[in-house]
Scaffold this motif. Structure first.
Motif, PDB file in Angstrom:
ATOM      1  N   VAL A 102      78.804  14.517 -54.312  1.00 39.18           N
ATOM      2  CA  VAL A 102      77.473  14.356 -53.742  1.00 39.18           C
ATOM      3  C   VAL A 102      77.246  15.520 -52.794  1.00 39.18           C
ATOM      4  O   VAL A 102      78.006  15.704 -51.842  1.00 39.18           O
ATOM      5  N   ALA A 103      76.214  16.313 -53.062  1.00 38.00           N
ATOM      6  CA  ALA A 103      75.915  17.474 -52.223  1.00 38.00           C
ATOM      7  C   ALA A 103      74.756  17.197 -51.273  1.00 38.00           C
ATOM      8  O   ALA A 103      74.505  17.995 -50.375  1.00 38.00           O
ATOM      9  N   GLY A 104      74.080  16.079 -51.431  1.00 39.13           N
ATOM     10  CA  GLY A 104      72.906  15.773 -50.625  1.00 39.13           C
ATOM     11  C   GLY A 104      73.230  15.036 -49.339  1.00 39.13           C
ATOM     12  O   GLY A 104      74.320  15.163 -48.777  1.00 39.13           O
ATOM     13  N   ASP A 105      72.300  14.234 -48.894  1.00 44.36           N
ATOM     14  CA  ASP A 105      72.355  13.508 -47.628  1.00 44.36           C
ATOM     15  C   ASP A 105      73.459  12.441 -47.662  1.00 44.36           C
ATOM     16  O   ASP A 105      73.330  11.408 -48.321  1.00 44.36           O
ATOM     17  N   ALA A 106      74.544  12.699 -46.945  1.00 45.01           N
ATOM     18  CA  ALA A 106      75.692  11.787 -46.954  1.00 45.01           C
ATOM     19  C   ALA A 106      75.339  10.428 -46.370  1.00 45.01           C
ATOM     20  O   ALA A 106      75.728   9.395 -46.922  1.00 45.01           O
ATOM     21  N   VAL A 107      74.612  10.394 -45.271  1.00 49.03           N
ATOM     22  CA  VAL A 107      74.273   9.115 -44.634  1.00 49.03           C
ATOM     23  C   VAL A 107      73.417   8.270 -45.564  1.00 49.03           C
ATOM     24  O   VAL A 107      73.641   7.059 -45.699  1.00 49.03           O
ATOM     25  N   ALA A 108      72.465   8.882 -46.252  1.00 47.54           N
ATOM     26  CA  ALA A 108      71.625   8.133 -47.193  1.00 47.54           C
ATOM     27  C   ALA A 108      72.468   7.556 -48.334  1.00 47.54           C
ATOM     28  O   ALA A 108      72.281   6.400 -48.727  1.00 47.54           O
ATOM     29  N   GLU A 109      73.397   8.340 -48.847  1.00 42.86           N
ATOM     30  CA  GLU A 109      74.236   7.855 -49.949  1.00 42.86           C
ATOM     31  C   GLU A 109      75.200   6.768 -49.485  1.00 42.86           C
ATOM     32  O   GLU A 109      75.388   5.763 -50.179  1.00 42.86           O
ATOM     33  N   ILE A 110      75.795   6.929 -48.319  1.00 44.44           N
ATOM     34  CA  ILE A 110      76.691   5.885 -47.800  1.00 44.44           C
ATOM     35  C   ILE A 110      75.903   4.605 -47.547  1.00 44.44           C
ATOM     36  O   ILE A 110      76.369   3.509 -47.863  1.00 44.44           O
ATOM     37  N   THR A 111      74.710   4.731 -47.008  1.00 40.84           N
ATOM     38  CA  THR A 111      73.846   3.561 -46.770  1.00 40.84           C
ATOM     39  C   THR A 111      73.545   2.858 -48.090  1.00 40.84           C
ATOM     40  O   THR A 111      73.601   1.625 -48.185  1.00 40.84           O
ATOM     41  N   ARG A 112      73.226   3.628 -49.118  1.00 44.88           N
ATOM     42  CA  ARG A 112      72.925   3.058 -50.439  1.00 44.88           C
ATOM     43  C   ARG A 112      74.148   2.341 -51.003  1.00 44.88           C
ATOM     44  O   ARG A 112      74.049   1.202 -51.473  1.00 44.88           O
ATOM     45  N   LEU A 113      75.301   2.977 -50.931  1.00 41.59           N
ATOM     46  CA  LEU A 113      76.535   2.372 -51.445  1.00 41.59           C
ATOM     47  C   LEU A 113      76.897   1.107 -50.674  1.00 41.59           C
ATOM     48  O   LEU A 113      77.321   0.109 -51.257  1.00 41.59           O
ATOM     49  N   LYS A 114      76.726   1.156 -49.377  1.00 39.60           N
ATOM     50  CA  LYS A 114      77.058   0.010 -48.529  1.00 39.60           C
ATOM     51  C   LYS A 114      76.163  -1.195 -48.832  1.00 39.60           C
ATOM     52  O   LYS A 114      76.614  -2.330 -48.774  1.00 39.60           O
ATOM     53  N   ALA A 115      74.919  -0.945 -49.172  1.00 43.63           N
ATOM     54  CA  ALA A 115      73.968  -2.027 -49.459  1.00 43.63           C
ATOM     55  C   ALA A 115      74.242  -2.705 -50.794  1.00 43.63           C
ATOM     56  O   ALA A 115      73.740  -3.806 -51.038  1.00 43.63           O
ATOM     57  N   GLY A 116      75.055  -2.098 -51.633  1.00 44.64           N
ATOM     58  CA  GLY A 116      75.325  -2.651 -52.949  1.00 44.64           C
ATOM     59  C   GLY A 116      76.390  -3.727 -52.931  1.00 44.64           C
ATOM     60  O   GLY A 116      76.938  -4.099 -51.889  1.00 44.64           O
ATOM     61  N   ASP A 117      76.670  -4.230 -54.116  1.00 49.83           N
ATOM     62  CA  ASP A 117      77.711  -5.227 -54.290  1.00 49.83           C
ATOM     63  C   ASP A 117      79.055  -4.531 -54.442  1.00 49.83           C
ATOM     64  O   ASP A 117      79.134  -3.389 -54.876  1.00 49.83           O
ATOM     65  N   GLY A 118      80.108  -5.256 -54.115  1.00 49.48           N
ATOM     66  CA  GLY A 118      81.445  -4.724 -54.311  1.00 49.48           C
ATOM     67  C   GLY A 118      82.320  -4.952 -53.106  1.00 49.48           C
ATOM     68  O   GLY A 118      81.900  -5.516 -52.095  1.00 49.48           O
ATOM     69  N   GLY A 119      83.532  -4.458 -53.228  1.00 50.83           N
ATOM     70  CA  GLY A 119      84.520  -4.628 -52.182  1.00 50.83           C
ATOM     71  C   GLY A 119      84.448  -3.530 -51.143  1.00 50.83           C
ATOM     72  O   GLY A 119      83.537  -2.697 -51.147  1.00 50.83           O
ATOM     73  N   PRO A 120      85.416  -3.509 -50.255  1.00 52.39           N
ATOM     74  CA  PRO A 120      85.388  -2.580 -49.128  1.00 52.39           C
ATOM     75  C   PRO A 120      85.469  -1.116 -49.551  1.00 52.39           C
ATOM     76  O   PRO A 120      86.044  -0.773 -50.579  1.00 52.39           O
ATOM     77  N   MET A 121      84.877  -0.279 -48.708  1.00 55.98           N
ATOM     78  CA  MET A 121      84.889   1.167 -48.893  1.00 55.98           C
ATOM     79  C   MET A 121      85.558   1.780 -47.665  1.00 55.98           C
ATOM     80  O   MET A 121      85.479   1.235 -46.574  1.00 55.98           O
ATOM     81  N   ARG A 122      86.190   2.944 -47.873  1.00 60.10           N
ATOM     82  CA  ARG A 122      86.804   3.669 -46.763  1.00 60.10           C
ATOM     83  C   ARG A 122      86.201   5.060 -46.701  1.00 60.10           C
ATOM     84  O   ARG A 122      86.108   5.744 -47.711  1.00 60.10           O
ATOM     85  N   VAL A 123      85.799   5.452 -45.494  1.00 59.39           N
ATOM     86  CA  VAL A 123      85.319   6.809 -45.268  1.00 59.39           C
ATOM     87  C   VAL A 123      86.431   7.591 -44.590  1.00 59.39           C
ATOM     88  O   VAL A 123      87.116   7.067 -43.709  1.00 59.39           O
ATOM     89  N   GLY A 124      86.642   8.838 -45.025  1.00 59.01           N
ATOM     90  CA  GLY A 124      87.686   9.657 -44.446  1.00 59.01           C
ATOM     91  C   GLY A 124      87.234  11.086 -44.259  1.00 59.01           C
ATOM     92  O   GLY A 124      86.418  11.602 -45.026  1.00 59.01           O
ATOM     93  N   GLY A 125      87.781  11.685 -43.236  1.00 54.56           N
ATOM     94  CA  GLY A 125      87.391  13.030 -42.858  1.00 54.56           C
ATOM     95  C   GLY A 125      86.541  12.951 -41.614  1.00 54.56           C
ATOM     96  O   GLY A 125      85.601  12.148 -41.550  1.00 54.56           O
ATOM     97  N   ALA A 126      86.875  13.727 -40.617  1.00 54.43           N
ATOM     98  CA  ALA A 126      86.229  13.599 -39.306  1.00 54.43           C
ATOM     99  C   ALA A 126      84.728  13.843 -39.342  1.00 54.43           C
ATOM    100  O   ALA A 126      83.962  13.117 -38.712  1.00 54.43           O
ATOM    101  N   THR A 127      84.283  14.853 -40.052  1.00 49.73           N
ATOM    102  CA  THR A 127      82.854  15.178 -40.070  1.00 49.73           C
ATOM    103  C   THR A 127      82.060  14.097 -40.782  1.00 49.73           C
ATOM    104  O   THR A 127      81.046  13.621 -40.269  1.00 49.73           O
TER     105      THR A 127
END
Length: 187
Positions: A102-127
């Protein structure tokens, strides 16, 4: 709604890497490595920034075939390959190993993924995690503090615009004086 976790090994003074991206101080004990393996096996989607992706993808695709790999390392490598991943970067041309770019808006994509169905997600990397932190998207922090002061480097926590109240849900001590503190975001 999916749960978003952020956890890493860090120095007691709050850095995930010392100057020069040195992480030599964070070598896990067998017990800590097993704990990380169990945590990762519960994750259904990994999200990486470029630097962490480059670190993970340089070793774990073949980590199970390295000389002296322990059973836990073999299982970690297999789990890493099998778990879907999203890599956020505008400088990488392509990714492999069950990942999409994903080269676009990370916050928008994480928000979209988080709103979906499924199990836990992990974000990694300081930035990347810092952007998710500032957007209020992180539900749980897993802080694995090693008894070392590195004096600078890459911080675990991002600068925030306001307070984030947390509830302590677990503490645990590992060999070598490593201490886990796990917190959930108070909503």
């Amino acid at each position: 709604m999916r749960k978003l976790l952020y956890g890493m090994n860090l120095s007691l003074d709050g850095y995930i890497a010392a100057p020069g991206d040195d992480i030599g101080w964070s070598e896990p004990s067998d017990e800590l490595f097993q704990w990380w393996l169990e945590q990762e096996q519960a994750i259904e989607l990994f999200m990486y920034g470029r630097k962490l992706w480059e670190t993970m993808s340089s070793y774990w695709p073949t980590g199970d075939r390295q000389p002296g790999a322990t059973p836990a390392q073999v299982e970690f490598a297999r789990n890493w390959r099998d778990t879907p991943k999203v890599v956020f970067s505008s400088t990488i041309g392509k990714v492999g190993w069950n990942a999409r770019l994903v080269a676009g808006d990370a916050v928008a994509e994480i928000t979209r993924l988080k709103a979906g169905d499924g199990g836990p997600m992990r974000v990694g990397g300081a930035t990347l995690a810092g952007a998710a932190m500032r957007a209020g998207l992180i539900d749980e922090y897993e802080i694995v503090a090693h008894p070392v002061l590195v004096g600078g480097g890459t911080p675990f926590f991002a600068a925030l615009d306001g307070w984030v109240n947390l509830n302590l849900v677990e503490t645990r001590t590992f060999p070598g004086g490593v201490v886990l503190t796990r917190y959930e975001t108070r909503r």
